[in-house]
Design a protein around this motif. Structure first.
Motif, mmCIF file in Angstrom:
data_model
loop_
_atom_site.group_PDB
_atom_site.id
_atom_site.type_symbol
_atom_site.label_atom_id
_atom_site.label_comp_id
_atom_site.label_asym_id
_atom_site.label_seq_id
_atom_site.Cartn_x
_atom_site.Cartn_y
_atom_site.Cartn_z
ATOM 1 N N SER B 114 1.081 -0.865 0.147
ATOM 2 C CA SER B 114 0.377 -0.056 0.189
ATOM 3 C C SER B 114 0.953 1.225 0.062
ATOM 4 O O SER B 114 0.729 2.554 -0.575
ATOM 5 N N PHE B 172 0.005 -6.617 -5.275
ATOM 6 C CA PHE B 172 -1.263 -7.404 -5.685
ATOM 7 C C PHE B 172 -1.382 -5.883 -5.370
ATOM 8 O O PHE B 172 -2.240 -5.161 -5.597
ATOM 9 N N PHE B 173 -1.041 -5.722 -3.909
ATOM 10 C CA PHE B 173 -1.401 -4.847 -3.020
ATOM 11 C C PHE B 173 -1.102 -3.090 -3.849
ATOM 12 O O PHE B 173 -2.354 -2.283 -3.692
ATOM 13 N N ARG B 175 -0.673 -2.267 -6.411
ATOM 14 C CA ARG B 175 -0.943 -1.494 -7.771
ATOM 15 C C ARG B 175 -2.216 -1.368 -8.181
ATOM 16 O O ARG B 175 -3.363 -0.996 -8.962
ATOM 17 N N ASN B 176 -3.219 -2.540 -7.015
ATOM 18 C CA ASN B 176 -5.009 -2.048 -6.651
ATOM 19 C C ASN B 176 -4.222 -0.209 -6.179
ATOM 20 O O ASN B 176 -5.980 0.080 -6.240
ATOM 21 N N VAL B 180 -6.291 3.672 -7.035
ATOM 22 C CA VAL B 180 -7.398 4.349 -6.486
ATOM 23 C C VAL B 180 -6.743 5.286 -6.208
ATOM 24 O O VAL B 180 -7.150 6.269 -6.465
ATOM 25 N N VAL B 215 -9.778 0.136 1.138
ATOM 26 C CA VAL B 215 -10.020 -0.350 -0.395
ATOM 27 C C VAL B 215 -8.662 -1.353 0.318
ATOM 28 O O VAL B 215 -8.351 -2.374 -0.711
ATOM 29 N N THR B 219 -8.827 -4.938 -0.011
ATOM 30 C CA THR B 219 -7.746 -6.036 -0.354
ATOM 31 C C THR B 219 -6.890 -6.931 0.620
ATOM 32 O O THR B 219 -7.130 -8.374 -0.011
ATOM 33 N N THR B 223 -7.548 -11.614 0.223
ATOM 34 C CA THR B 223 -6.393 -12.374 -0.032
ATOM 35 C C THR B 223 -5.803 -12.900 1.469
ATOM 36 O O THR B 223 -4.666 -13.745 1.176
ATOM 37 N N ARG B 288 -16.279 -6.431 1.333
ATOM 38 C CA ARG B 288 -15.895 -6.521 0.168
ATOM 39 C C ARG B 288 -17.081 -5.855 -0.103
ATOM 40 O O ARG B 288 -17.278 -4.538 -0.270
ATOM 41 N N ASP B 292 -17.075 -1.886 -0.513
ATOM 42 C CA ASP B 292 -17.119 -1.020 -2.011
ATOM 43 C C ASP B 292 -18.154 -0.089 -2.471
ATOM 44 O O ASP B 292 -19.624 -0.596 -2.110
#
Lengths: 339, 647
Positions: B114, B172-173, B175-176, B180, B215, B219, B223, B288, B292
């Motif tokens: 993050s 993974f984190f 990119r997510n 945002v 977010v 995530t 995960t 989520r 979300d």
């Protein structure tokens, strides 16, 4: 009146430079060689349609953007020169009111946190003093102090815009740059906010740069008006002169296109209006393709902004001495709408 | 001062009252799968936490005599493994280890990933390029290979496996979160914070992070299960937990050799992995859905193809009075039901449109003008919308209660819509010619070629230069004014008898608006279609409308010929609404703002909805229903004290 703020040949380009393999990247000139002054205590209206560069200009004035060329001066000192003006020093004197009140307020902060930020970071105010100041600010924009603990989503558009104005006022600036402050609001609320802005200006000795696409709104608030088209100033003048004796054909087109309640017969161009391609601007006057008076000169040489006393225009064939409104069929506009 | 009253009227009552929307917690409880996952996980966690207190044999104590006991053997609830160790004890200790490693690895990955994502997204430019290319390199290796390489370099062991799993999951984190943050960094409130004097660090921590946090939580929740599985995978390969310590993966690995002779040794930890991962994933999906914003806004709810109708039976049989009006709307009522609240968006609206006529429907946002227009052809989304009364007579035929096929036959054929923003109403992946041809072929038996030719003719009729060439263009290649011309061409495709234009020029520049208004007016008079024109702008109304209806809080408060209504408004709301708009050429005129805000349509006051803001209101205004009465045969007003004497 003296110039409080001044722009000298300000140009802002986006993109440009070369790619990894030396290929030049496309450049967009959002603002091109714009010069003007803002006088203490006046309201300078900036009017233009989408893509004319008025929002970029607004961001240049408050330091959110840096000019590619030229400079913006505040009482003679360059605002983008870090040696003269730090970000905070500028923010103390020039503040900004955003168009969309809901997106300019952080949804996860209370109104108190939002309004306190300038007091803490710009004025370094101790906590005890902040409380009193917050009450004053809320009172100035006619909101009840209880609302300080609420979150932005609990407010209507008009109230949220008052909070946006309150945040700008909190730093006790001299100049407010208002970027379409009422265009996201309903008409009945729009009038409330316009009246409020009028009162605040007198109350706090403010100077406004008021940017809008709405001619009637700009006319009702401005002392002087600047008309922009495709990144350049095409006409500038005192409000009453500009609206009664417009010199540039584009100003005339704008004025004739605006619908007025209770009046019928706006003018419209016969050819669909399109802006030139910003990536490949044509030589000469950007308005030439739409202009009924355009000559070969217009298509080759960009007209400079010529000053004539209080008025200024960038046109090879200014409509000097031609009455306004023009008689039907003689000008930029096709016949009136008949029904 | 009007502002003070405006402030006083707001939003205290709305906030004090509990809204009818269900709370987040009750929403979560309603999601049965998520609740089941949460329950299961809670049981597992409790067992794991209580393990040290339970009277269990030492998980590492070997007892070769009692090796490979079957489950339910004496003293060994789940049997024993090949060294005679108690499987139940090892299972609970192992689950604890697996959960701990999985959660720790997730936290490490979340914190580092993050941070990288936020920094890259916020600063952009070179920082973004550097950070994200590093992340891309990490992603270029197959993850299990990378994990194996990391463990091989650091040596086997649970802690090293943890690091390996964490590093593998950082991209993974990153990119997510970068995605945002990128969206947030361009939001105006970040600029506003900058102008408030905040430093970058302060903006990142107090403005960006709170908005990114949901977010990150989403995530993480989706995960954790995956990370536990990966840890088990590494342990299974002998790279994680080292004997005698055990986690679920290493137990599985040890039991693998005995799969045929003593299947319970591997099946039991396998089932445990399954239960843990499943419960976490179900719970994660629940979290989520809860957090979300895209799902919260109802993106998962699929609206029906037409608005649900729920009107009293008595209205069905009522015979229509045949007249020559193109459209007659009688007492139309549309409501939105959200939770226990009923929003009366359209509350008894009646009007008619004559052939060749243009009727303007004017109101501020929330007045119900758009819902009225959408209700005519059942385009209001259900849920939550519902038509609860009234009739919509199109040339004498009631449209309310038609089935989907009946409505489809009319939509785009006899009645066509033009919406505000053509960029969202035109499909981005089809050329404009294709889209118009499709609209034609929906209602007429033409070949594609013929329809394309008709589309070109239509584009020509809305004055698009080089129509034949432009037909192959995609919506993004056209300017806003051009796109709106395409929408108009599409609406005209099947020679509609009624055009409904919902703020068709609001998104356009004033010079383009002038052209589009003129075009609409010409096309209407040429084709003979009637036009229902929805707008908030009285200037536009004077330009194109013959008659105008003013809406306030779901009702028509005044309707009459445009000149009459604009020159001598009879309803105080109309009068104030006209007075508060600045007029070109009258800069000195003081704007008469309307104090206060429109009422919420889920709590309408009895009597006149405008009474609270009306300078002329008296007790009678707030007492009972006020009818729409005629000043003369064409000009009607819903007010007991109209602003001018009936003529």
């Amino acid at each position: 009146m003296t110039a409080l703020m001044e722009a000298r040949g300000v140009t802002r380009r986006f993109g440009g430079g070369r790619s990894l393999f030396g290929k030049p990247k496309p450049t967009v000139h959002a603002v091109q060689g714009v010069s003007f002054e803002v006088r203490r205590g006046e309201t300078l209206g900036v009017v233009g349609e989408s893509g004319c560069g008025k929002s970029t200009l607004a961001k240049l004035l408050v330091g959110l953007q840096r000019p590619s060329e030229g400079q913006v001066l505040l009482e003679g000192a360059g605002v983008h020169d870090p040696a003269v003006f730090g970000r905070r020093a500028l923010a103390k004197r020039v503040q900004y009111v955003f168009q969309d009140p809901s997106s300019s307020l952080n949804p996860r902060k209370t109104i108190r946190q939002i309004l306190e930020a300038p007091l803490i970071h710009l004025l370094r105010m101790p906590q005890a003093a902040r409380r009193g100041r917050l009450a004053e600010i809320m009172d100035a924009v006619r909101l009840r102090p209880e609302l300080l603990e609420r979150y932005p989503h609990e407010f209507s558009g008009g109230q949220a815009q008052r909070i946006g104005i309150a945040r700008a006022l909190a730093a006790e600036p001299e100049i407010l740059v208002l970027d379409e402050p009422v265009s996201a609001l309903d008409v009945s609320v729009q009038a409330q906010v316009l009246n409020l802005l009028d009162q605040l200006k007198a109350e706090f000795d403010l100077t406004y740069v008021f940017i809008s696409h709405d001619l009637a709104v700009v006319e009702s608030v401005s002392d002087r008006i600047m008309v922009m088209y495709f990144g350049r100033v095409v006409e500038e003048g005192r409000s009453e002169d500009l609206f009664c004796r417009p010199l540039h054909p584009y100003t005339r087109l704008l004025l004739s296109s605006a619908p007025v309640p209770g009046r019928k017969g706006i003018g419209a161009e016969s050819k669909p209006a399109e802006l030139p391609d910003p990536l490949a601007p044509p030589p000469g006057c950007a308005f030439a393709a739409r202009c009924p008076q355009a000559s070969d000169l217009c298509r080759e040489v960009t007209p400079p902004l010529e000053r004539d006393g209080e008025t200024a225009y960038a046109c090879h064939h200014p409509r000097k001495g031609i009455p306004w409104p023009e008689p039907a069929g003689s000008g930029a506009v096709e016949g009136r709408i008949q029904s | 001062m009007s502002g003070a009253q405006a402030a006083a009227g707001a939003p205290a009552p709305a906030a004090k009252r509990r809204s009818g929307r269900p709370s987040a917690l009750s929403l979560f409880a309603r999601n049965q799968l998520a609740a089941f996952g949460a329950g299961l996980l809670l049981v597992i966690l409790l067992l794991v936490l209580l393990t040290p207190l339970l009277p269990l044999p030492d998980p590492a104590a070997t007892d070769p005599v009692n090796r490979l006991l079957r489950p339910l053997a004496e003293g060994h609830l789940l049997g024993s493994d090949h060294l005679g160790r108690d499987i139940f004890s090892r299972l609970l200790w192992g689950t604890g280890v697996s959960l701990l490693v999985g959660l720790s690895a997730t936290s490490v990955a979340a914190i580092f990933g993050s941070t990288i994502g936020i920094l890259a997204g916020y600063f952009g430019g070179r920082a973004d390029t550097l950070l994200m290319r590093g992340i891309d390199m990490l992603m270029a290796f197959p993850y299990i290979l990378l994990a194996l390489a990391i463990v091989a370099a650091l040596g086997p062991g649970l802690l090293n496996a943890l690091f390996a799993i964490a590093i593998v999951n950082i991209p993974f984190f990153a990119r997510n979160i970068r995605g945002v943050t990128l969206g947030l960094a361009n939001r105006e409130f970040i600029d506003a914070a900058r102008l408030s004097g905040k430093s970058n660090v302060s903006i990142l921590l107090t403005e960006v992070l709170p908005n990114v946090l949901p977010v990150i939580v989403i995530t993480v929740s989706t995960t954790v299960g995956w990370m536990i599985l990966e840890t088990a995978g590494l342990s299974f390969l002998g790279l994680g937990a080292q004997p005698p310590a055990a986690d679920l993966g290493s137990m599985l690995g040890e039991g693998r050799k005995l799969l045929i002779t003593a299947p319970h040794v591997s099946v039991i930890p396998g089932v445990m992995i399954f239960l843990v991962v499943m419960s976490i994933n179900l719970l994660g999906d629940g979290i989520r859905d809860l957090l979300d914003p895209r799902l919260k806004s109802g993106a998962l709810a699929r609206p029906a193809p037409f608005t649900a109708v729920d009107r009293p039976v008595s209205q069905l049989a009522a015979a229509s009075i045949q007249d020559d009006s193109v459209l007659a709307v009688e007492d139309l009522r549309t409501q939105f039901r959200i939770g226990s609240d009923v929003y009366r968006a359209v509350d008894g609206v009646s009007f008619d449109i004559q052939p060749h006529e243009c009727l303007g429907l004017v109101g501020e946002s929330g007045s119900g003008k758009s819902v009225t227009a959408l209700s005519l052809l059942g385009l209001v989304a259900t849920p939550p919308g519902r038509i609860v009364g009234g009739r919509v007579l199109l040339q004498g035929r009631d449209l309310i209660g038609l089935d989907a096929a009946g409505l489809r036959a009319i939509r785009g054929d006899q009645v066509a819509y033009i919406f505000q923003d053509p960029l969202t109403t035109l499909h981005p992946l089809f050329s404009i010619g294709d889209q118009i041809a499709e609209a034609i072929r929906c209602h007429r038996p033409l070949s594609y070629k013929e329809a394309w030719a008709a589309a070109v003719t239509l584009l020509d009729s809305v004055r698009i230069p080089n129509a034949a060439g432009r037909a192959a263009a995609y919506p993004h290649e056209l300017s806003g004014g051009m796109r709106q011309r395409v929408s108009i061409a599409m609406a005209l495709a099947n020679d509609p008898t009624l055009l409904i234009a919902d703020e068709p020029t609001t998104a356009l520049d004033v010079t383009v608006q002038a052209q589009v208004l003129k075009l609409l007016d010409q096309l209407r008079s040429r084709s003979g279609a009637s036009l229902l024109f929805i707008t908030h702008d009285f200037g536009v109304v004077s330009e194109v409308c013959h008659r105008v209806a003013v809406m306030y809080a779901g009702r028509i408060v005044e309707i009459g010929p445009t000149e009459d209504v604009l020159s001598a408004p009879a309803h105080p709301y109309t009068e104030r609404l006209i007075a508060c708009v600045p007029r070109l050429g009258e800069p000195g005129r003081r704007l008469e703002a309307i104090a206060g805000l429109p009422p919420a349509v889920n709590h309408l006051p009895p009597g006149c909805a405008f009474a609270e803001r009306c300078p002329h209101a008296e007790d009678a205004c707030r007492a009972g229903e006020i009818s729409l009465d005629g000043l003369n045969d064409r000009h009607l007003v819903r007010c007991i004290k109209p602003r001018r004497a009936a003529s």
